[in-house]
Design a protein around this motif. Structure first.
Motif, mmCIF file in Angstrom:
data_model
loop_
_atom_site.group_PDB
_atom_site.id
_atom_site.type_symbol
_atom_site.label_atom_id
_atom_site.label_comp_id
_atom_site.label_asym_id
_atom_site.label_seq_id
_atom_site.Cartn_x
_atom_site.Cartn_y
_atom_site.Cartn_z
ATOM 1 N N GLY A 199 0.815 -1.212 0.000
ATOM 2 C CA GLY A 199 0.000 0.000 0.000
ATOM 3 C C GLY A 199 0.842 1.252 0.000
ATOM 4 N N ALA A 200 1.943 1.224 0.734
ATOM 5 C CA ALA A 200 2.840 2.373 0.784
ATOM 6 C C ALA A 200 3.495 2.630 -0.566
ATOM 7 N N GLU A 201 3.886 1.563 -1.252
ATOM 8 C CA GLU A 201 4.567 1.755 -2.539
ATOM 9 C C GLU A 201 3.633 2.366 -3.580
ATOM 10 N N MET A 202 2.389 1.922 -3.621
ATOM 11 C CA MET A 202 1.449 2.539 -4.565
ATOM 12 C C MET A 202 1.265 4.019 -4.248
ATOM 13 N N LEU A 217 -6.991 -3.102 5.661
ATOM 14 C CA LEU A 217 -6.627 -2.069 6.634
ATOM 15 C C LEU A 217 -5.111 -1.891 6.722
ATOM 16 N N GLN A 218 -4.353 -2.933 6.442
ATOM 17 C CA GLN A 218 -2.900 -2.785 6.386
ATOM 18 C C GLN A 218 -2.491 -1.922 5.191
ATOM 19 N N ARG A 219 -3.158 -2.088 4.051
ATOM 20 C CA ARG A 219 -2.879 -1.225 2.895
ATOM 21 C C ARG A 219 -3.230 0.226 3.225
ATOM 22 N N LEU A 220 -4.343 0.390 3.932
ATOM 23 C CA LEU A 220 -4.740 1.723 4.388
ATOM 24 C C LEU A 220 -3.648 2.334 5.260
ATOM 25 N N ASP A 221 -3.056 1.542 6.146
ATOM 26 C CA ASP A 221 -1.979 2.044 6.998
ATOM 27 C C ASP A 221 -0.773 2.480 6.172
ATOM 28 N N GLY A 222 -0.475 1.752 5.094
ATOM 29 C CA GLY A 222 0.623 2.150 4.225
ATOM 30 C C GLY A 222 0.349 3.477 3.548
#
Length: 341
Positions: free
Chosen positions: A176-179, A203-208
């Motif tokens: 998620g952070a990389e996107m 929700l982990q992607r949201l955190d990223g």
């Protein structure tokens, strides 16, 4: 030609002993040959298999479970069949386990921890040889059930460094952070995050996303669009239209799954909103059709088939009492940049 021996009087079934008689070997040799044990000579295996085919022998799973205290099936718990992601995982698991003599029994949890717990209770009564479960989030009761059963278990799609936990996946947070970094590098500054289902991995992607926008001084909680409804193209279209109507300053939308993003691209065409000129659209998982959208969808490609294969192989090792070199396997992900950003 192999003659047909009399069938078992009790059940009418062709038995292991019948196959042994037809092949001219002992029942234990038949058992080992049909299980694919390497110690059995290849020519002997072929003779036993030929006899079994001629007689129409079908192994009795109940008898095998009684003898071994384990069945010949592996339970695979996935959240949803409507998401092609999990279909790909399951098919890869099945391709890996069937040649080793294991059947796969699927349970669908619908992202519900109570439903998953019930499925575990039902399946563990059948003495499965192994468990493959999606993710790490589950009820305390489910964790206790799994631990007390002592059935070998591998977790899919996420990773854990906890002692005694076996997992194959990738970092949902870093993906998620990389996107988000990609969208920032393209000059986007008001980046919305749109998500459905709201399971732990989403929700982990949201955190990223939050982490990267926070580091850039651009985090705005008003740009979080979170809906617990199941993910779908129709929902993605509605979310996109709502974001454009209520937050006209948004210049990019990062959707947590490709079906949402695909729906958003179709909505943009209907609404006459230029992508990526007016707003960039990104997805996640690189589902079928994403490369055929207009414009083609930028997304994160996740190695779901590889995860299924690697997890099945790890489980095979555990079921056979073989030490696993790395209990936590990171298969990574790939940022796939296309025309939508």
């Amino acid at each position: 030609m192999t003659s047909l021996p009399p069938r078992s009087r009790a059940t009418g079934r062709i038995t292991l002993s019948d196959v042994a008689q037809a092949a001219g070997v002992s029942p234990i040799t038949v058992s080992r040959a049909l299980r694919g044990e390497r110690a059995v000579d290849r020519a002997l295996v072929e003779r036993v298999q030929a006899a079994a085919r001629t007689l129409g022998y079908v192994p009795d799973p109940a008898a095998r479970a009684l003898a071994s205290q384990r069945s010949a099936h592996v339970t695979v718990l996935i959240p949803m069949l409507s998401n092609a992601l999990f279909v790909d995982v399951f098919e890869a698991v099945q391709r890996s386990l069937r040649p080793a003599g294991y059947q796969t029994l699927m349970g669908v949890t619908h992202y519900n921890l109570d439903e998953e717990e019930l499925l575990l209770r039902e399946q563990l009564l059948q003495r499965p040889a192994g468990l493959l479960v999606t993710g790490l989030a589950r009820s305390d009761a489910a964790r206790t059930l799994m631990a007390q059963s002592r059935v070998p278990c591998v977790h899919l799609m996420e990773m854990s460094q906890a002692p005694g936990v076996y997992s194959v996946g990738f970092s949902q947070l870093e993906a998620g952070a990389e996107m988000t970094r990609h969208l920032l590098a393209r000059g986007r500054r008001r980046i919305a995050f749109a998500a459905a289902q709201l399971d732990a991995r989403t929700l982990q992607r949201l955190d990223g996303w939050r982490r990267e926008l926070g580091a850039a001084g651009l985090y705005n909680p008003a740009l979080e669009w979170l809906d617990p409804a199941p993910s779908s193209m129709a929902l993605g279209a509605r979310m996109f239209a709502q974001i454009m109507r209520e937050q006209p300053g948004v210049d990019a939308v990062f959707f947590c799954n490709d079906d949402l993003a695909q729906g958003a691209l179709l909505a943009a065409l209907r609404l006459g909103i230029a992508v990526p000129g007016r707003v960039a659209v990104a997805g996640f998982n690189d589902l079928t059709g994403s490369d055929q959208m207009l414009p083609a969808l930028t997304t994160v490609r996740t190695p779901r088939a590889d995860i299924g294969t690697a997890a099945a192989r790890m489980l095979l090792a555990l079921m056979n009492g073989v030490a696993v070199a790395s209990p936590c396997v990171d298969l990574g992900y790939e940022l796939v940049v296309r025309e939508s950003t």
